[in-house]
Design a protein around this motif. Structure first.
Motif, PDB file in Angstrom:
ATOM      1  N   SER A  45       0.827  -1.369   0.054  1.00 29.02           N
ATOM      2  CA  SER A  45      -0.088  -0.049  -0.018  1.00 29.02           C
ATOM      3  C   SER A  45       0.891   1.229   0.077  1.00 29.02           C
ATOM      4  CB  SER A  45      -1.109   0.036   1.358  1.00 29.02           C
ATOM      5  OG  SER A  45      -1.892  -0.930   1.056  1.00 29.02           O
ATOM      6  N   ALA A  46       1.980   1.188   0.560  1.00 27.83           N
ATOM      7  CA  ALA A  46       2.858   2.342   0.784  1.00 27.83           C
ATOM      8  C   ALA A  46       3.259   2.772  -0.513  1.00 27.83           C
ATOM      9  CB  ALA A  46       4.139   2.138   1.789  1.00 27.83           C
ATOM     10  N   LEU A  47       3.794   1.484  -1.606  1.00 27.95           N
ATOM     11  CA  LEU A  47       3.980   1.761  -2.742  1.00 27.95           C
ATOM     12  C   LEU A  47       3.037   2.601  -3.589  1.00 27.95           C
ATOM     13  CD1 LEU A  47       5.755  -1.881  -3.647  1.00 27.95           C
ATOM     14  CD2 LEU A  47       6.974   0.232  -3.085  1.00 27.95           C
ATOM     15  N   LEU A  48       1.760   2.032  -3.660  1.00 33.39           N
ATOM     16  CA  LEU A  48       0.829   2.850  -4.270  1.00 33.39           C
ATOM     17  C   LEU A  48       0.691   4.362  -3.662  1.00 33.39           C
ATOM     18  CD1 LEU A  48      -1.783   0.001  -4.480  1.00 33.39           C
ATOM     19  CD2 LEU A  48      -0.410   0.772  -6.270  1.00 33.39           C
ATOM     20  N   ASP A  49       0.790   4.324  -2.568  1.00 32.52           N
ATOM     21  CA  ASP A  49       0.639   5.783  -1.882  1.00 32.52           C
ATOM     22  C   ASP A  49       1.688   6.752  -2.565  1.00 32.52           C
ATOM     23  OD1 ASP A  49      -1.898   5.324  -0.527  1.00 32.52           O
ATOM     24  OD2 ASP A  49      -0.520   4.934   1.280  1.00 32.52           O
ATOM     25  N   ASP A  50       2.860   6.278  -2.286  1.00 29.34           N
ATOM     26  CA  ASP A  50       4.106   6.921  -3.059  1.00 29.34           C
ATOM     27  C   ASP A  50       3.828   7.310  -4.604  1.00 29.34           C
ATOM     28  OD1 ASP A  50       6.895   8.169  -2.810  1.00 29.34           O
ATOM     29  OD2 ASP A  50       7.246   6.545  -4.234  1.00 29.34           O
ATOM     30  N   ALA A  51       3.188   6.464  -5.342  1.00 26.88           N
ATOM     31  CA  ALA A  51       3.096   6.529  -6.664  1.00 26.88           C
ATOM     32  C   ALA A  51       2.182   7.612  -6.927  1.00 26.88           C
ATOM     33  CB  ALA A  51       2.662   5.123  -7.442  1.00 26.88           C
TER      34      ALA A  51
ATOM     35  N   LEU B  59      -5.832   9.711  -9.212  1.00 29.70           N
ATOM     36  CA  LEU B  59      -6.154  10.932  -8.902  1.00 29.70           C
ATOM     37  C   LEU B  59      -7.650  11.200  -8.493  1.00 29.70           C
ATOM     38  CD1 LEU B  59      -4.393  12.763 -12.126  1.00 29.70           C
ATOM     39  CD2 LEU B  59      -3.730  12.677  -9.829  1.00 29.70           C
ATOM     40  N   ALA B  60      -8.306  10.242  -8.641  1.00 34.13           N
ATOM     41  CA  ALA B  60      -9.999  10.096  -7.933  1.00 34.13           C
ATOM     42  C   ALA B  60      -9.923  10.053  -6.604  1.00 34.13           C
ATOM     43  CB  ALA B  60     -10.550   9.038  -8.882  1.00 34.13           C
ATOM     44  N   ASP B  61     -10.991  10.418  -5.872  1.00 33.57           N
ATOM     45  CA  ASP B  61     -11.288  10.301  -4.347  1.00 33.57           C
ATOM     46  C   ASP B  61     -11.039   8.952  -3.975  1.00 33.57           C
ATOM     47  OD1 ASP B  61     -11.874  13.064  -4.396  1.00 33.57           O
ATOM     48  OD2 ASP B  61     -14.134  12.820  -4.269  1.00 33.57           O
ATOM     49  N   GLY B  62     -11.368   7.997  -4.690  1.00 35.10           N
ATOM     50  CA  GLY B  62     -11.152   6.526  -4.121  1.00 35.10           C
ATOM     51  C   GLY B  62      -9.806   6.204  -3.973  1.00 35.10           C
TER      52      GLY B  62
ATOM     53  N   ARG C 255      -6.437  -1.786  -4.137  1.00 30.26           N
ATOM     54  CA  ARG C 255      -5.296  -2.664  -3.616  1.00 30.26           C
ATOM     55  C   ARG C 255      -5.673  -4.159  -3.853  1.00 30.26           C
ATOM     56  NH1 ARG C 255      -4.215   2.440  -2.473  1.00 30.26           N
ATOM     57  NH2 ARG C 255      -2.881   2.695  -0.711  1.00 30.26           N
ATOM     58  N   ILE C 256      -4.878  -4.894  -4.768  1.00 30.08           N
ATOM     59  CA  ILE C 256      -5.184  -6.119  -5.366  1.00 30.08           C
ATOM     60  C   ILE C 256      -4.549  -7.334  -4.490  1.00 30.08           C
ATOM     61  CG2 ILE C 256      -5.389  -7.501  -7.587  1.00 30.08           C
ATOM     62  CD1 ILE C 256      -7.052  -4.787  -7.536  1.00 30.08           C
ATOM     63  N   ASN C 257      -3.294  -7.381  -4.815  1.00 27.17           N
ATOM     64  CA  ASN C 257      -2.492  -8.151  -4.058  1.00 27.17           C
ATOM     65  C   ASN C 257      -1.026  -7.619  -4.069  1.00 27.17           C
ATOM     66  OD1 ASN C 257      -1.060  -9.379  -6.371  1.00 27.17           O
ATOM     67  ND2 ASN C 257      -3.046 -10.358  -6.718  1.00 27.17           N
ATOM     68  N   ARG C 258      -0.146  -8.201  -3.307  1.00 32.60           N
ATOM     69  CA  ARG C 258       1.057  -7.575  -3.074  1.00 32.60           C
ATOM     70  C   ARG C 258       2.130  -7.151  -4.645  1.00 32.60           C
ATOM     71  NH1 ARG C 258       4.363  -8.201   1.613  1.00 32.60           N
ATOM     72  NH2 ARG C 258       5.695  -9.404   0.365  1.00 32.60           N
ATOM     73  N   LEU C 259       1.734  -8.207  -5.512  1.00 33.52           N
ATOM     74  CA  LEU C 259       2.621  -8.158  -6.562  1.00 33.52           C
ATOM     75  C   LEU C 259       1.897  -7.354  -7.641  1.00 33.52           C
ATOM     76  CD1 LEU C 259       3.763 -11.759  -7.125  1.00 33.52           C
ATOM     77  CD2 LEU C 259       4.969 -10.059  -6.045  1.00 33.52           C
TER      78      LEU C 259
ATOM     79  N   ALA D  77       2.083   0.374  -9.025  1.00 28.94           N
ATOM     80  CA  ALA D  77       2.833   1.681  -8.437  1.00 28.94           C
ATOM     81  C   ALA D  77       3.799   1.964  -9.565  1.00 28.94           C
ATOM     82  CB  ALA D  77       3.345   1.241  -7.382  1.00 28.94           C
ATOM     83  N   ILE D  78       4.351   1.193 -10.078  1.00 35.56           N
ATOM     84  CA  ILE D  78       5.506   1.497 -11.153  1.00 35.56           C
ATOM     85  C   ILE D  78       4.681   2.288 -12.430  1.00 35.56           C
ATOM     86  CG2 ILE D  78       7.179   0.912 -12.840  1.00 35.56           C
ATOM     87  CD1 ILE D  78       7.979   0.830  -9.931  1.00 35.56           C
ATOM     88  N   SER D  79       3.724   1.624 -12.682  1.00 36.42           N
ATOM     89  CA  SER D  79       2.528   2.326 -13.908  1.00 36.42           C
ATOM     90  C   SER D  79       2.533   3.688 -13.539  1.00 36.42           C
ATOM     91  CB  SER D  79       1.700   1.448 -14.227  1.00 36.42           C
ATOM     92  OG  SER D  79       0.703   1.817 -15.143  1.00 36.42           O
ATOM     93  N   VAL D  80       2.031   3.951 -12.362  1.00 34.36           N
ATOM     94  CA  VAL D  80       1.321   5.079 -11.938  1.00 34.36           C
ATOM     95  C   VAL D  80       2.588   6.205 -12.041  1.00 34.36           C
ATOM     96  CG1 VAL D  80       0.094   6.447 -10.156  1.00 34.36           C
ATOM     97  CG2 VAL D  80      -0.855   4.432 -11.092  1.00 34.36           C
ATOM     98  N   ALA D  81       3.521   5.882 -11.094  1.00 35.91           N
ATOM     99  CA  ALA D  81       4.703   6.588 -11.040  1.00 35.91           C
ATOM    100  C   ALA D  81       5.411   7.039 -12.212  1.00 35.91           C
ATOM    101  CB  ALA D  81       5.745   6.018  -9.768  1.00 35.91           C
TER     102      ALA D  81
END
Length: 230
Positions: free
Chosen positions: A38-44, A92-95, A99-103, A109-113
């Protein structure tokens, strides 16, 4: 043996400048999303917001190139967005990002960042080699509709990823089928990062290297190979 990935000449002729990089991983440990993924996604999401500085993902030069590529094979890019643009809009949306699974969290996260389409496939579910081709329209694409398995077929000329059993992802990187997707029990996987000009090979390689580093942190001891861009 490493998985063979090939790109048909007709795809390269239609969309010059396409480059892909594969990260192959064995001995992964997956499972439900956790604090680390989740931290990877938040940072992305934070990095994306800084990158577009109040704009929209479709104005980014790399996303604009993907929109043009989709139009080239007959898709409507505003209706069937490439995976990077679709994820960025969710980030960028409110939601926020799912979160799907770790991998899956790691490669999303890489895609978004980096604003680059990234896909992941379970190596143990792929049959034969994977090819990026223009569809004839006869290829099977197994998907889910209304909670039940169904078979669709791509449009003739549509660009698809496929293996010996059929299509694994429609409209290049728009919709992945459930047959080869990464699930909680996946231990061996291939991650595919796809770029078009103006993204440079150096930028593509940096994204692939960052993904490998994330996978190593989530799965210590996994055997991870970053292939040369092709």
């Amino acid at each position: 043996m490493p998985l063979t990935l090939t790109v048909a000449d007709e795809v390269r002729a239609l969309v010059p400048g396409f480059t892909h990089l594969a990260v192959e991983a064995h001995g992964l440990v997956n499972g439900p999303s956790d604090e680390a993924s989740s931290a990877l996604l938040d940072d992305a999401a934070r990095r994306l917001a800084e990158r577009i500085a109040g704009g929209t993902p479709d104005k980014d030069p790399h996303i604009a190139a993907w929109r043009a590529a989709y139009s080239a094979f007959g898709a409507k890019p505003s209706r069937t967005r490439n995976s990077a643009e679709a994820l960025a809009k969710r980030a960028l949306a409110d939601g926020g990002l799912p979160r799907i699974n770790r991998l899956v969290d790691a490669y999303n996260a890489i895609s978004v960042a980096h604003l680059i389409p990234v896909g992941g496939e379970d190596l143990d579910k792929i049959q034969g080699e994977m090819r990026l081709v223009r569809a004839t329209g006869d290829e099977p694409f197994v998907t889910m509709a209304g909670g039940e398995e169904t078979v669709e077929h791509p449009e003739p000329g549509e660009i698809v990823w496929r293996d010996e059993a059929g299509v694994t992802c429609r409209r290049w990187n728009w919709r992945q089928g459930p047959r080869t997707r990464i699930e909680d029990g996946t231990v061996n996987a291939i991650f595919l990062l796809e770029s078009l000009a103006p993204m440079t090979v150096a930028e593509l390689t940096a994204a692939g290297t960052e993904l490998a580093e994330s996978l190593e942190k989530l799965s210590p001891g996994a055997r991870i190979t970053v292939r040369t861009p092709a």
